[in-house]
Design a protein around this motif. Structure first.
Motif, PDB file in Angstrom:
ATOM      1  N   VAL A 350      56.230  39.543  51.534  1.00 51.38           N
ATOM      2  CA  VAL A 350      54.871  40.168  50.931  1.00 51.38           C
ATOM      3  C   VAL A 350      55.057  42.124  51.108  1.00 51.38           C
ATOM      4  O   VAL A 350      54.285  42.661  49.971  1.00 51.38           O
ATOM      5  N   ALA A 351      55.518  42.662  51.881  1.00 55.05           N
ATOM      6  CA  ALA A 351      55.655  43.818  52.371  1.00 55.05           C
ATOM      7  C   ALA A 351      56.289  44.506  50.928  1.00 55.05           C
ATOM      8  O   ALA A 351      56.232  45.582  50.343  1.00 55.05           O
ATOM      9  N   VAL A 352      57.656  43.726  50.443  1.00 59.94           N
ATOM     10  CA  VAL A 352      58.289  44.452  49.247  1.00 59.94           C
ATOM     11  C   VAL A 352      57.467  44.267  48.108  1.00 59.94           C
ATOM     12  O   VAL A 352      57.424  44.991  47.242  1.00 59.94           O
ATOM     13  N   ALA A 353      56.592  43.160  47.951  1.00 62.22           N
ATOM     14  CA  ALA A 353      55.778  42.982  46.756  1.00 62.22           C
ATOM     15  C   ALA A 353      54.654  44.279  46.819  1.00 62.22           C
ATOM     16  O   ALA A 353      54.524  44.750  45.891  1.00 62.22           O
ATOM     17  N   GLY A 354      54.258  44.554  47.902  1.00 63.62           N
ATOM     18  CA  GLY A 354      53.370  45.471  47.958  1.00 63.62           C
ATOM     19  C   GLY A 354      53.784  46.940  47.843  1.00 63.62           C
ATOM     20  O   GLY A 354      53.243  47.815  46.950  1.00 63.62           O
ATOM     21  N   GLY A 355      55.053  47.086  48.148  1.00 67.59           N
ATOM     22  CA  GLY A 355      56.035  48.370  47.991  1.00 67.59           C
ATOM     23  C   GLY A 355      56.276  48.474  46.452  1.00 67.59           C
ATOM     24  O   GLY A 355      55.935  49.668  45.686  1.00 67.59           O
ATOM     25  N   THR A 356      56.389  47.374  45.679  1.00 69.49           N
ATOM     26  CA  THR A 356      56.517  47.493  44.389  1.00 69.49           C
ATOM     27  C   THR A 356      55.298  47.678  43.684  1.00 69.49           C
ATOM     28  O   THR A 356      55.358  48.642  42.587  1.00 69.49           O
ATOM     29  N   LEU A 357      54.111  47.119  44.020  1.00 69.80           N
ATOM     30  CA  LEU A 357      52.853  47.464  43.491  1.00 69.80           C
ATOM     31  C   LEU A 357      52.636  48.935  43.279  1.00 69.80           C
ATOM     32  O   LEU A 357      52.040  49.818  42.567  1.00 69.80           O
ATOM     33  N   LEU A 358      52.845  49.751  44.701  1.00 66.63           N
ATOM     34  CA  LEU A 358      52.580  51.051  44.923  1.00 66.63           C
ATOM     35  C   LEU A 358      53.534  51.945  44.188  1.00 66.63           C
ATOM     36  O   LEU A 358      53.029  52.671  43.367  1.00 66.63           O
ATOM     37  N   ILE A 359      54.918  51.347  43.805  1.00 66.02           N
ATOM     38  CA  ILE A 359      55.666  52.151  42.895  1.00 66.02           C
ATOM     39  C   ILE A 359      55.084  52.102  41.401  1.00 66.02           C
ATOM     40  O   ILE A 359      55.021  52.978  40.735  1.00 66.02           O
ATOM     41  N   LEU A 360      54.783  50.832  40.977  1.00 66.45           N
ATOM     42  CA  LEU A 360      54.091  50.639  39.582  1.00 66.45           C
ATOM     43  C   LEU A 360      53.013  51.586  39.816  1.00 66.45           C
ATOM     44  O   LEU A 360      52.548  52.136  38.337  1.00 66.45           O
ATOM     45  N   GLY A 361      52.105  51.718  40.751  1.00 66.70           N
ATOM     46  CA  GLY A 361      50.888  52.655  40.546  1.00 66.70           C
ATOM     47  C   GLY A 361      51.289  54.296  40.213  1.00 66.70           C
ATOM     48  O   GLY A 361      50.518  54.879  39.944  1.00 66.70           O
ATOM     49  N   ILE A 362      52.449  54.482  40.670  1.00 68.35           N
ATOM     50  CA  ILE A 362      52.981  55.948  40.695  1.00 68.35           C
ATOM     51  C   ILE A 362      53.527  56.280  39.109  1.00 68.35           C
ATOM     52  O   ILE A 362      53.500  57.383  38.822  1.00 68.35           O
TER      53      ILE A 362
END
Length: 475
Positions: A350-362
């Motif tokens: 789930v942390a990797v999923a969260g990190g991916t969402l953060l990158i998508l937001g940038i």
């Protein structure tokens, strides 16, 4: 909720890290599944599954609010990017945590909740164009502070939010939001001359049928992402008819950090604040229930400290989110379901999923891609999305002891109060502005009535009453 006794492998409690678990055991094979670091061949597909399950839910609030306040394509793109960024940060905080302070360190997803949409729409309707988002963001920030303030004591308040109350609220979320996808299916712009045109309705119906067919005949991962496939296929079908506009891709920057207060400084209006704080109580109840559920699924103790740290994450994300364009943050129940179905319990997934969402937001370009989806396509998918929220509420109510006459009356009156703004939009037109903001949202009105009636039937003057005690236990 009683939690089963844990074995030696869990003696460190919910905040144990993999290294701590390894020290308490003789071999790495004894590391708890929640703290297990999977091989990339398992980690990446599992993380993508979580992203697929939550992505539509994350972008729904900015899509609806952006449309309601008449943002242009650039503004809509900023809202979507902010929602993805805050979801990523909140999920990383929740799964990795800051030991002893923030994060429950469970495979738990946090993102913008659909529960706040209706009250925020009510706030937007009672404010002039330039003040709509500032008023919403001011109320959301105070709701975040409210969550941080009462989070450590919230366990004591849970008895005022039994399934009887939360079931009513969740049901109302789905029901009161249903006019939104119906409006999208008709084209989205009520002032347009072709609003309600048959080609819009046909495209919405086509999207809905695609989702239903994938859900019926799809297997495994494809079935789980039926909503996303429906949006994609519906958008592709709209292109030959000139119903998809790709011009926003030309102006959207490839990468950019969200600008603080891009939509104006927050405004703090008492009625709006009360409305969002009521919703925050419901979100905190939902998060607490989600943490208890994920703890049981993962066989990891979820105690008061764990819930407090989890709610603290909600509060921080809800307070900080409006600075960049985010909305109230809470647990995503669909991801609890993913953990239950896949049996992959590692929080690092789930942390990797969260990190991916953060990158998508940038990368606003990705938000612009989402905003390309035509309104009728969103309408077809929205009927499924918001309808499923109502079903979740009905499922909760089915466990709430509706064989008791007091509970039946409570649910009936609360649902009635919540549906009034939907059935008669001008019902509160002559009320003061503050009352219109609180009562004009079916969710806020229903929640207020449900909590009050729960106090009346099951708490006030019921000490020693066997029938009242039985009714409360059943709810």
């Amino acid at each position: 909720m009683a939690v089963p006794a844990k074995g030696p492998a869990e003696a460190e409690g919910p905040c144990s890290t993999p290294s701590e678990s390894a020290e308490s055991e003789t071999t790495d094979s004894q590391v708890h599944p929640v703290d297990e670091k999977l091989h990339p061949s398992r980690l990446v597909p599992a993380a993508l599954q979580h992203i697929a399950a939550m992505y539509a839910g994350v972008v729904t609030p900015p899509l609806i609010i952006g449309q309601a306040v008449h943002l242009d394509t650039a503004g809509q793109t900023r809202l979507i990017a902010a929602s993805l960024l805050i979801a990523g940060v909140a999920t990383l905080l929740q799964t990795l945590g800051v030991k002893g302070f923030v994060g429950n360190r469970l495979p738990f997803v946090n993102a913008a909740s659909s529960a706040g949409i209706a009250p925020m729409l009510a706030i937007a309707e009672t404010n002039a164009k330039g003040d709509q988002l500032p008023a919403i963001y001011g109320a959301v920030m105070v709701a975040g502070v409210f969550c941080l303030a009462i989070g450590p004591f919230f366990g004591r308040l849970l008895r005022f939010f039994p399934p009887l109350v939360t079931g009513v609220v969740i049901t109302l979320i789905g029901v009161t939001l249903m006019p939104v996808p119906v409006g999208w299916a008709q084209g989205g712009d009520k002032t347009a001359s072709d609003y309600g045109d048959m080609r819009y309705l046909a495209l919405a119906a086509f999207t809905l049928v695609v989702i239903l067919l994938i859900q019926r005949f799809g297997k495994g991962f494809v079935k789980q992402v039926a909503l996303l496939f429906g949006l994609l296929i519906g958008t592709l079908a709209a292109i030959p008819f000139g119903m998809a506009d790709f011009s926003s891709l030309k102006s959207a920057p490839v990468a950019a950090l969200p600008t603080p207060f891009a939509f104006g400084a927050p405004e703090f209006q008492p009625a709006a604040i009360i409305s969002l704080c009521l919703v925050m109580l419901v979100l905190m109840t939902e998060s607490s229930a989600g943490m208890l559920a994920i703890g049981e699924i993962c066989d990891r103790e979820t105690n008061g400290k764990t819930i407090t740290k989890g709610l603290r994450t909600d509060g921080i994300a809800t307070f900080v989110g409006p600075i960049f364009g985010g909305f109230p943050t809470s647990a995503f129940a669909q991801n609890v379901g993913v953990v239950s179905l896949t049996k992959v319990r590692s929080r690092y997934v789930v942390a990797v999923a969260g990190g991916t969402l953060l990158i998508l937001g940038i990368f606003p370009m990705l938000g612009a891609v989402v905003s390309l989806v035509p309104m009728p396509v969103l309408g077809g998918a929205g009927i499924v999305l918001f309808g499923s929220i109502a079903v979740s509420g009905i499922r909760t109510l089915s466990e709430a002891g509706l064989d008791d006459s007091s509970n039946i009356i409570l649910v009936a009156v609360s649902l009635g109060a919540g549906i009034i703004p939907l059935a008669a939009p001008t019902f509160y037109a002559d009320f003061p502005a503050w009352a219109q903001t609180v009562l004009g949202s079916g969710i806020s009105a229903g929640a207020l009535v449900a909590v009050t009636l729960n106090l009346f039937f099951h708490h006030l003057g019921t000490r020693g009453s066997a029938s009242a005690t039985a009714a409360l236990k059943s709810s």
